[in-house]
Design a protein around this motif. Structure first.
Motif, mmCIF file in Angstrom:
data_model
loop_
_atom_site.group_PDB
_atom_site.id
_atom_site.type_symbol
_atom_site.label_atom_id
_atom_site.label_comp_id
_atom_site.label_asym_id
_atom_site.label_seq_id
_atom_site.Cartn_x
_atom_site.Cartn_y
_atom_site.Cartn_z
ATOM 1 N N VAL A 81 0.980 -1.377 -0.202
ATOM 2 C CA VAL A 81 0.082 0.085 0.221
ATOM 3 C C VAL A 81 1.323 1.567 0.541
ATOM 4 O O VAL A 81 1.812 1.033 0.783
ATOM 5 C CB VAL A 81 -1.482 0.224 1.147
ATOM 6 C CG1 VAL A 81 -1.474 1.140 1.580
ATOM 7 C CG2 VAL A 81 -1.802 -0.953 0.812
ATOM 8 N N GLY A 82 1.138 2.102 -1.002
ATOM 9 C CA GLY A 82 1.479 3.170 -1.187
ATOM 10 C C GLY A 82 2.904 3.421 -1.441
ATOM 11 O O GLY A 82 4.298 3.773 -1.758
ATOM 12 N N ARG A 83 3.400 1.993 -2.139
ATOM 13 C CA ARG A 83 4.679 2.125 -2.118
ATOM 14 C C ARG A 83 5.582 3.028 -3.715
ATOM 15 O O ARG A 83 6.529 3.536 -3.022
ATOM 16 C CB ARG A 83 5.065 0.775 -2.320
ATOM 17 C CG ARG A 83 6.320 0.292 -2.813
ATOM 18 C CD ARG A 83 7.337 -0.004 -1.947
ATOM 19 N NE ARG A 83 8.773 -0.179 -2.572
ATOM 20 C CZ ARG A 83 9.471 -0.536 -1.756
ATOM 21 N NH1 ARG A 83 9.816 -0.636 -0.517
ATOM 22 N NH2 ARG A 83 11.234 -0.933 -2.535
ATOM 23 N N VAL A 122 -1.532 6.333 -1.670
ATOM 24 C CA VAL A 122 -1.948 5.035 -1.179
ATOM 25 C C VAL A 122 -3.306 4.363 -1.631
ATOM 26 O O VAL A 122 -3.600 2.855 -1.521
ATOM 27 C CB VAL A 122 -2.768 5.356 0.551
ATOM 28 C CG1 VAL A 122 -2.791 6.955 1.030
ATOM 29 C CG2 VAL A 122 -3.265 4.582 1.995
ATOM 30 N N ASP A 139 4.066 -3.878 6.851
ATOM 31 C CA ASP A 139 5.024 -3.737 6.417
ATOM 32 C C ASP A 139 5.406 -2.408 6.794
ATOM 33 O O ASP A 139 4.826 -1.380 7.284
ATOM 34 C CB ASP A 139 5.318 -3.975 4.534
ATOM 35 C CG ASP A 139 4.397 -2.464 4.310
ATOM 36 O OD1 ASP A 139 4.690 -1.846 4.268
ATOM 37 O OD2 ASP A 139 3.235 -3.142 3.887
ATOM 38 N N ASP A 188 6.830 0.337 4.531
ATOM 39 C CA ASP A 188 6.605 1.001 4.118
ATOM 40 C C ASP A 188 5.239 1.724 4.353
ATOM 41 O O ASP A 188 5.009 3.257 4.438
ATOM 42 C CB ASP A 188 6.088 0.802 2.497
ATOM 43 C CG ASP A 188 7.166 0.119 1.571
ATOM 44 O OD1 ASP A 188 7.982 1.656 1.185
ATOM 45 O OD2 ASP A 188 7.697 -0.621 1.384
ATOM 46 N N VAL A 189 4.396 1.099 5.775
ATOM 47 C CA VAL A 189 2.968 1.876 5.887
ATOM 48 C C VAL A 189 4.063 2.101 6.801
ATOM 49 O O VAL A 189 2.759 2.749 7.667
ATOM 50 C CB VAL A 189 1.753 0.896 5.389
ATOM 51 C CG1 VAL A 189 1.370 0.661 4.378
ATOM 52 C CG2 VAL A 189 2.374 -0.646 6.293
ATOM 53 N N PRO A 231 6.270 5.815 5.449
ATOM 54 C CA PRO A 231 6.606 5.797 4.312
ATOM 55 C C PRO A 231 7.559 6.420 3.746
ATOM 56 O O PRO A 231 8.422 6.931 4.183
ATOM 57 C CB PRO A 231 5.028 6.318 3.435
ATOM 58 C CG PRO A 231 4.240 6.396 5.079
ATOM 59 C CD PRO A 231 5.355 6.366 6.233
ATOM 60 N N ALA A 232 8.566 6.105 2.717
ATOM 61 C CA ALA A 232 9.663 6.453 1.824
ATOM 62 C C ALA A 232 9.461 7.802 1.508
ATOM 63 O O ALA A 232 10.510 8.160 1.989
ATOM 64 C CB ALA A 232 9.725 5.782 1.219
ATOM 65 N N ARG A 233 8.191 7.976 1.872
ATOM 66 C CA ARG A 233 7.908 9.790 1.246
ATOM 67 C C ARG A 233 9.098 10.985 2.244
ATOM 68 O O ARG A 233 8.866 12.070 2.135
ATOM 69 C CB ARG A 233 6.807 10.536 0.350
ATOM 70 C CG ARG A 233 5.968 10.030 1.567
ATOM 71 C CD ARG A 233 4.423 10.356 0.884
ATOM 72 N NE ARG A 233 3.027 9.912 1.921
ATOM 73 C CZ ARG A 233 2.974 8.660 1.992
ATOM 74 N NH1 ARG A 233 3.136 8.062 1.648
ATOM 75 N NH2 ARG A 233 1.812 8.819 3.217
ATOM 76 N N ASP A 285 0.112 6.008 6.386
ATOM 77 C CA ASP A 285 -0.853 5.072 5.416
ATOM 78 C C ASP A 285 -1.235 3.347 5.785
ATOM 79 O O ASP A 285 -2.412 3.372 4.332
ATOM 80 C CB ASP A 285 0.093 4.311 4.159
ATOM 81 C CG ASP A 285 0.883 5.613 3.584
ATOM 82 O OD1 ASP A 285 0.356 6.842 3.890
ATOM 83 O OD2 ASP A 285 1.550 5.269 1.987
#
Lengths: 422, 161
Positions: free
Chosen positions: A389-391, A395, B15, B17-18, B21-23, B40
Motif C-alpha cells: 500500500v502506498g509504495r 495510498v 510492512d 512502507d506503511v 512511508p519512503a516519502r 498509510d
C-alpha cells in the motif's frame, strides 16, 4: 548431519568446523554496504561508538542510489553526509553520481561480490549476491554501523528450504516469473528467517541476470538469504568481473532441509503479483479470464529488473511498436555500464522511438521516491519488487509486479498483457 | 522492566512502507519520523497514541525494507512494546538494536484486541491483558538483550561494556 551451502559459508566465516540451524555465531565480513537512506543513520550511530574509524576502507561500499541525483534539499543533505564520511575515512568503494548504479546491480558488476563471501548491507535486497554463491543479507543501519566499525556481525544460523529447479523456461518466462511463482506458492513469510537454496539441473537454464532477480526477491518471501550453486555460467561471469579470488562452497549431500520443492520451469507461465502483496500472484492465463486491468504507467528498472537482459527483452517487445496513447512508460537502466551498453545496442533508441522515457540509474519510483509517483487511483505495472500500500505514491494507487516482457507488452496495450498476445 | 498501555491492533504483514512511508525517508530525525508513523495504514494512530501504548499484530510484522527508520518511528511515537505472532527478521534485529522491546507470542496476538489495556513484564515474558483478565507467556528477553534495551540500543550497550 551435513550442512547447507549457507551453513558452510557461515561456519568458515565464524572460524568453526561446523554450525547448525539456530546456533548464534559471530562471523567476519567481506563487505559492508549502505545507501543514501540507510548510511546517514549508520554514520550517526558509528560516530557515537568509541572507535577510531572503519575496520577496512576497502571492504565498505557506499552507494547513494535511492534519491540521487538529489531529489530535494533533505536528500542532498543525506548524500552530503555519506560523501563526507567516505572522504574522511578514505572509503575505496564510494560511488558518486556519474559512476554509481543501483547498488545490487553495481556491486556484482564491479566484481565486489564473489562466491563464499559473507556480506551485510543496510538494504533489504542485499540478498541479491546469493546469485553468485555468496551469503548476503539485509540488515539495518545499526548493524551496518557495527559492521563498519568491527568487520563482524552476529547471525543466527538459518535452516533452509531447497528449491529443486528442473526443465527450461519457455519464451517470455524469466527469473521474475520464477520468483513470483515461488512467492505465490509459499507466501510472503514462507521462508521467514530461512535460507532459500536453489539447486537442480534447471539452474543451468537461467541466465545470471535471471539468477540475480530470483535471489533479489528472496526477502519478499521473508528469507534471510537466497543462494545459487556456482556453475560454469557463474565462473564465466566472475572471469569477466571478479576483482579478487574466491572460494566455492557446496551443500553437503546429507544436508537437512526444512522443506523441499521441485519446480518444473517449463510449466511456468508469465506471472503477475496483484496489489498489495507479492504473494497475490496470477498467471497471464488467469488474467486473460478477468476483466481488463487498465493501467496508467509502466516502470521497467530497479535492483530486481534493471539489468541488460531485462532491457533487451523490453526492447524486443517495444521494437516497431508504440506506448499506448496516454500511458507513461519509464525505463531505468540500473547502472552506468548497463546504460552505455543499452545505448550501444540501440535499445535506448527503441525505447525513445516507442514513446518511453529513459532515466539515469536510480531506485526512484520503486519506493515512491521520485521519477514516477502515482496519483490517487492510478495503476502501474512495474518490474520492481514490492506492491505494498502506498509504495509508489498515493495510498489509493496500485502496483502490479511483473517481468520486463509483461511490463513492456502492457505499455503497448494499456492493459496487463503478455507479449505473446501482441 | 515493564511496559503498560493501550493496544493498537493490526493484522498480518504490516510492512515497513506503511510503518514509515519512503516519502518521509529524506529525514532521519526520530521525532519527525514519528509524526508519520503508521500513516498509510491508520491515520488515527499518531493522533491517539500515548507514551507507553503497545502495538499488537498478527504474522510477519515489519516485512519489507530494512529501513531502521521503521522501529525508530514506532519508538519515537512513544510505543513501549510490539507484540506479534511473528516478526520479519530484519525488523526484529533492528528493533532490538535500537532498543524497542518486541515479543513473539501467537497466543497474545490472538487474545488481545484494539483498546485493551495490556501490561508486559520483560523479566518473565508474562503478558497480561488487564481488560480481559487473561495472561500469556511470551519468551522472556535473554539478559544481554535486556541490557541492550535498557541502554536504549546496541551502540550505547557496546560503549557501556
Amino acid at each position: 548431519m551435513g550442512m547447507t551451502m549457507t551453513q558452510k559459508i557461515l561456519a568458515k566465516a565464524a572460524g568453526l568446523e561446523r554450525v547448525e540451524a539456530g546456533q548464534l555465531i559471530e562471523a567476519r565480513l567481506d563487505l559492508v554496504l549502505g545507501n543514501d537512506i540507510t548510511s546517514p543513520v549508520a554514520i550517526k550511530e558509528m560516530e557515537k561508538m568509541k572507535v577510531d574509524g572503519v575496520f577496512d576502507k576497502d571492504k565498505i561500499a557506499l552507494v547513494p542510489d535511492h534519491f540521487v541525483p538529489n531529489k530535494d534539499i533533505k536528500s542532498a543533505e543525506h548524500c552530503k553526509c555519506v560523501r563526507e564520511f567516505a572522504r574522511r575515512n578514505d572509503i575505496t568503494n564510494y560511488f558518486e553520481v556519474g559512476e554509481m548504479g543501483i547498488e545490487h546491480a553495481l556491486l556484482p558488476e564491479k566484481g565486489l561480490t564473489v562466491p563464499g563471501d559473507v556480506i551485510i548491507g543496510a538494504d533489504s535486497h542485499t540478498c541479491t549476491y546469493g546469485a553468485l554463491g555468496a551469503f548476503s543479507t539485509g540488515v539495518g543501519s545499526t548493524d551496518m554501523a557495527a559492521g563498519m566499525a568491527t568487520g563482524k556481525a552476529w547471525f543466527k544460523v538459518p535452516s533452509a528450504i531447497r528449491f529443486k529447479l528442473v526443465g527450461r523456461p519457455s519464451k517470455w518466462v524469466s527469473g521474475k516469473d520464477v520468483i513470483l511463482h515461488i512467492i505465490g506458492m509459499i507466501g510472503v513469510d514462507g521462508a521467514l528467517y530461512k535460507s532459500m537454496e536453489f539447486v537442480g539441473e534447471g539452474v543451468a537454464n537461467l541466465s545470471m541476470d535471471d539468477r540475480f532477480t530470483i535471489a533479489n526477491m528472496a526477502i519478499e518471501a521473508g528469507g534471510k538469504n537466497g543462494i545459487f550453486p556456482v556453475d560454469e555460467l557463474t565462473r564465466s561471469y566472475l572471469e569477466e568481473h571478479a576483482a579478487r579470488g574466491y572460494e566455492i562452497f557446496e551443500a553437503d549431500e546429507d544436508a537437512v532441509y526444512d522443506e523441499e520443492y521441485t519446480i518444473d520451469l517449463s510449466t511456468l507461465r508469465p506471472t503477475v503479483s496483484f496489489p498489495h502483496l507479492p504473494e497475490n500472484t496470477h498467471t497471464i492465463d488467469e488474467i486473460r479470464e478477468m476483466d481488463d486491468i487498465v493501467i496508467d504507467q509502466v516502470v521497467i528498472g530497479s535492483c530486481t529488473n534493471g539489468r541488460l537482459d531485462d532491457l533487451r527483452i523490453a526492447a524486443e517487445v517495444l521494437k516497431d511498436r508504440h506506448i499506448k496513447k496516454g500511458m507513461r512508460c519509464i525505463i531505468i537502466p540500473a547502472t552506468q555500464k548497463i546504460y552505455m551498453q543499452a545505448m550501444e545496442e540501440g535499445l535506448l533508441k527503441t525505447f525513445i522511438e516507442a514513446g518511453a522515457v529513459v532515466s539515469t540509474p536510480t531506485c526512484g519510483p520503486c519506493l515512491g521516491g521520485y521519477m514516477g509517483i502515482l496519483a490517487e487511483g492510478e495503476r502501474c505495472v512495474s518490474t520492481t519488487n514490492r506492491n505494498f500500500v502506498g509504495r509508489m505514491g498515493h495510498v489509493n494507487s496500485e502496483i502490479y509486479l511483473a517481468s520486463p516482457a509483461v511490463a513492456a507488452a502492457s505499455a503497448v496495450t494499456g492493459i496487463i498483457s503478455c507479449p505473446c498476445e501482441l | 522492566m515493564n511496559a503498560k498501555g493501550t493496544v493498537f491492533k493490526y493484522g498480518d504483514n504490516v510492512d515497513t512502507d506503511v510503518i514509515i512511508p519512503a516519502r518521509y525517508l529524506n529525514s532521519s530525525d526520530p521525532a519527525e519520523l514519528a509524526t508519520h508513523c503508521m500513516e498509510d495504514i491508520d491515520k488515527e494512530f499518531i493522533k491517539k497514541v500515548k507514551k507507553g501504548d503497545l502495538i499488537v499484530a498478527d504474522k510477519n510484522f515489519g516485512c519489507g525494507s530494512s529501513r531502521e527508520h521503521a522501529p525508530i518511528a514506532i519508538k519515537a511515537a512513544g510505543v513501549s512494546c510490539v507484540i506479534a505472532e511473528t516478526f520479519a527478521r530484519i525488523f526484529y534485529r533492528n528493533a532490538i538494536n535500537i532498543g524497542l522491546p518486541i515479543i513473539e507470542c501467537p497466543e497474545a496476538a490472538k487474545g488481545i484486541e484494539a483498546g485493551d489495556e495490556v501490561e508486559v513484564d520483560f523479566d518473565s515474558g508474562v503478558i497480561t491483558n488487564l481488560t480481559k483478565r487473561t495472561t500469556f507467556k511470551g519468551q522472556p528477553f535473554p539478559e544481554f538483550m535486556q541490557r541492550i534495551i535498557a541502554a536504549e540500543g546496541l551502540v550505547n550497550y557496546i560503549n557501556n561494556k
